[in-house]
Enzyme design. Structure first.
Site, PDB file in Angstrom:
ATOM      1  N   ASN A 147      11.606   4.653   0.328  1.00 23.57           N
ATOM      2  CA  ASN A 147      11.651   5.004   1.754  1.00 23.57           C
ATOM      3  C   ASN A 147      12.656   4.208   2.585  1.00 23.57           C
ATOM      4  OD1 ASN A 147       9.945   2.775   1.462  1.00 23.57           O
ATOM      5  ND2 ASN A 147       8.765   3.300   3.278  1.00 23.57           N
ATOM      6  N   GLY A 223       5.929  -1.084  -2.968  1.00 22.89           N
ATOM      7  CA  GLY A 223       5.602   0.283  -3.373  1.00 22.89           C
ATOM      8  C   GLY A 223       4.130   0.566  -3.169  1.00 22.89           C
ATOM      9  N   SER A 224       3.618   1.489  -3.952  1.00 24.41           N
ATOM     10  CA  SER A 224       2.238   1.936  -3.747  1.00 24.41           C
ATOM     11  C   SER A 224       1.234   0.906  -4.280  1.00 24.41           C
ATOM     12  CB  SER A 224       2.032   3.269  -4.460  1.00 24.41           C
ATOM     13  OG  SER A 224       2.238   3.094  -5.839  1.00 24.41           O
ATOM     14  N   GLU A 243       4.210  -5.947  -1.804  1.00 30.01           N
ATOM     15  CA  GLU A 243       4.264  -5.357  -0.457  1.00 30.01           C
ATOM     16  C   GLU A 243       3.832  -3.907  -0.635  1.00 30.01           C
ATOM     17  OE1 GLU A 243       4.986  -6.992   2.276  1.00 30.01           O
ATOM     18  OE2 GLU A 243       5.750  -8.844   1.415  1.00 30.01           O
ATOM     19  N   LEU A 244       2.595  -3.601  -0.264  1.00 25.99           N
ATOM     20  CA  LEU A 244       2.035  -2.285  -0.609  1.00 25.99           C
ATOM     21  C   LEU A 244       1.796  -1.441   0.643  1.00 25.99           C
ATOM     22  CD1 LEU A 244      -0.406  -3.683  -3.331  1.00 25.99           C
ATOM     23  CD2 LEU A 244       1.983  -3.018  -3.593  1.00 25.99           C
ATOM     24  N   CYS A 277       5.818   2.277   5.564  1.00 24.03           N
ATOM     25  CA  CYS A 277       4.556   1.646   5.161  1.00 24.03           C
ATOM     26  C   CYS A 277       3.703   1.259   6.363  1.00 24.03           C
ATOM     27  CB  CYS A 277       4.824   0.441   4.283  1.00 24.03           C
ATOM     28  SG  CYS A 277       6.052  -0.635   4.986  1.00 24.03           S
ATOM     29  N   GLU A 371      -3.779   6.250   2.494  1.00 26.79           N
ATOM     30  CA  GLU A 371      -2.443   6.210   3.092  1.00 26.79           C
ATOM     31  C   GLU A 371      -1.826   7.604   2.988  1.00 26.79           C
ATOM     32  OE1 GLU A 371       0.739   4.252   0.896  1.00 26.79           O
ATOM     33  OE2 GLU A 371       1.590   3.540   2.782  1.00 26.79           O
TER      34      GLU A 371
END
Ligand code: NAP
Length: 468
Positions: A147, A223-224, A243-244, A277, A371
């Protein structure tokens, strides 16, 4: 791919397509196990060179890279817009921010320092002096999402190089173009070949090879939550930062300034079609102003222009794939089935989804509790601030949240009680500048980015003690 300062090919090619209409814009090669080994071994050799470089040498390379990134703004913005379908005006902002991230990283290289330890504060420390030094870890694997393919990669690469490490970067399969461009750009700025390698190919294959590789000291992943959790569980003794995702919430209290709150909520919900995010996904509005807020919010969303990502007037382009747009569309339908009202938008054409606004979303709907990562937002009313805080906190995630209020006591009560990594007073949770500490709690991950904080994660403290 770029390994050891060379462009590398493989028999397996993969097209990169503009998500908006499926046009092929480039093709990249898919890495094999041999490529992963070659990238790590070239990074390992370069890591020795990086750790011996002076802080000023590292800082200079990063400063030059920041300058060249800014010089190539249009070229890089077009690459970012083409690979991830982001509207070109947002892609330009991403390039500007990437240049800033590199500049902040360059400044952090100058600030890398340890401290003097007061050894004789304990009886056993008499006659001892000690200091700490911060040493690089070695080879860092940076795995990044689609993204923000440029700036999120720079948030890993900039601090890693500032700290004296070498990097193997694995970008998302959908967005590899800007990653390969940046590796070449760094070399033009004097980075030793092998200090930044880019390997492309499916995360499911390459990810595991990197996570298990014995010569990788740290994995920095954005990411996820699903993939992050898998990496966390497999990484054993490797250092990991994650970093989710998030399902960001903002409270709009009865005394909020709607002239400020409404446009920020529109931008915060629908920029890059909600694929951010910290995109606003849940809005809790005091019952007294709920109808007024909703009316103005819908009005603002309807003004957004849908179109081709390369058109400078476009606000909304597409999601990363048609499949993702179908998923978000089905989540909207599910919320409506469970009793939510679709107040605006929601129509889909291929990968493009009109900004969708739902009211009265039940907590069980996926839009409320998972999410969404798409252009959809749920607006719910509340009566007391305590109730709103509880609803914000009833989430598995905790990246950022926010409140709009003129009452300082309410603002700080919410700041204290809401469990997140960052809290915005009188702004949406989708606010970020690149030097601030950024990261989550709960399923949103752990560790902090922002060059100063990432450099801490990417170095280790060594104590040097001597007897006088
Ligand atoms: P993703 O599917 O988790 O992919 C992220 C990266 O991981 C890609 O490079 C992917 O490669 C790779 N990967 C996939 N499977 C892997 C495995 N088994 N082992 C190692 N790596 C693997 O996420 P995404 O769809 O690209 O991005 C969206 C997600 O990122 C959202 O959840 C969003 O909230 C989160 N995000 C978080 C932040 C933050 O700072 N907290 C910022 C931006 C995005 P492939 O592309 O080849 O599958």
């Amino acid at each position: 791919m770029r390994i050891g300062g060379q462009e590398v090919t493989s028999p397996r090619r993969q097209p990169v397509c503009l998500p908006y209409d499926g046009t092929e814009v480039a093709a990249v090669f898919q890495a094999t196990r041999e490529h992963v080994d070659a990238a790590v071994s070239s990074a390992r050799a370069a890591a020795l060179e990086m750790r011996e470089m002076t802080l000023d040498e590292r800082s200079t390379i990063l400063r030059k890279a920041a300058g060249k990134t800014a010089e190539r703004r249009e070229e890089l913005a077009l690459a970012v817009s083409s690979e991830c379908g982001k509207p070109i005006k947002e892609a330009r902002v991403e390039v500007d921010r990437a240049a800033q991230t590199l500049l902040f990283s360059s400044e952090e290289a100058h600030r890398l320092r340890g401290e003097v330890v007061p050894m004789d504060a304990s009886p056993g420390g008499k006659g001892r002096w000690a200091m700490t030094i911060r040493e690089p870890l070695g080879v860092i694997a940076a795995i990044t999402p689609f993204n923000f393919p440029l700036n999120l990669a720079m948030h890993k690469i900039g601090p890693a190089l500032a700290a004296g490490n070498a990097v193997v970067h694995k970008p998302a399969s959908t967005t590899p173009i800007s990653a390969v461009m940046m590796a070449a750009l760094f070399e033009e700025c004097g980075l030793p070949p092998g200090a930044l390698n880019v390997i492309t190919g499916p995360g499911g294959e390459i990810g595991d090879l990197l996570v298990f590789h014995r010569d990788i000291a740290m994995i920095t992943f954005t990411g996820s939550a699903e993939v992050g959790l898998r990496i966390r569980n497999l990484a054993a003794m490797k250092r990991v930062t994650l970093e989710l995702g998030n399902n960001s919430a903002v409270i709009v209290d009865e005394d909020a300034d709607l002239d400020e709150a409404v446009p920020r909520c529109v931008a915060g919900s629908f920029a890059h079609s909600g694929q951010v995010c910290i995109s606003v996904q849940r809005i809790f509005v005091h019952d007294q102003i709920r109808d007024l807020f909703l009316e103005r919010f819908v009005d603002g969303a309807r003004k957004l222009r849908i179109g081709h990502p390369h058109d400078s007037e476009t606000d909304i382009s597409s999601l990363i794939t048609e499949r993702e747009a179908e998923r978000v569309e089905s989540w909207v339908a599910e919320a409506v089935d469970q009793g939510a009202r679709l107040v605006a938008g929601g129509a889909r054409r291929r990968a493009t989804l009109e900004p969708a606004i739902l009211a009265d979303v039940p907590p069980s709907a996926r839009i409320a509790c998972r999410e969404a990562f798409g252009p959809v937002v749920g607006v719910n009313g509340y009566q007391t601030l305590a109730e709103a805080i509880e609803r914000v906190n009833s989430s598995d995630y905790g990246l950022q949240a926010g409140i709009y209020t003129r009452d300082i006591r309410k603002a700080f009560l919410a700041a204290r009680r809401i469990h997140v990594g960052g809290f915005m007073i009188n702004d949406v949770p989708q606010y970020r500048v690149d030097q601030m500490p950024y990261g989550g709690v709960k399923m949103s991950g752990h560790g902090r980015e922002g060059p100063k904080y990432a450099v801490e994660e990417m170095t280790e403290t060594k104590l040097v003690c001597w007897k006088v």
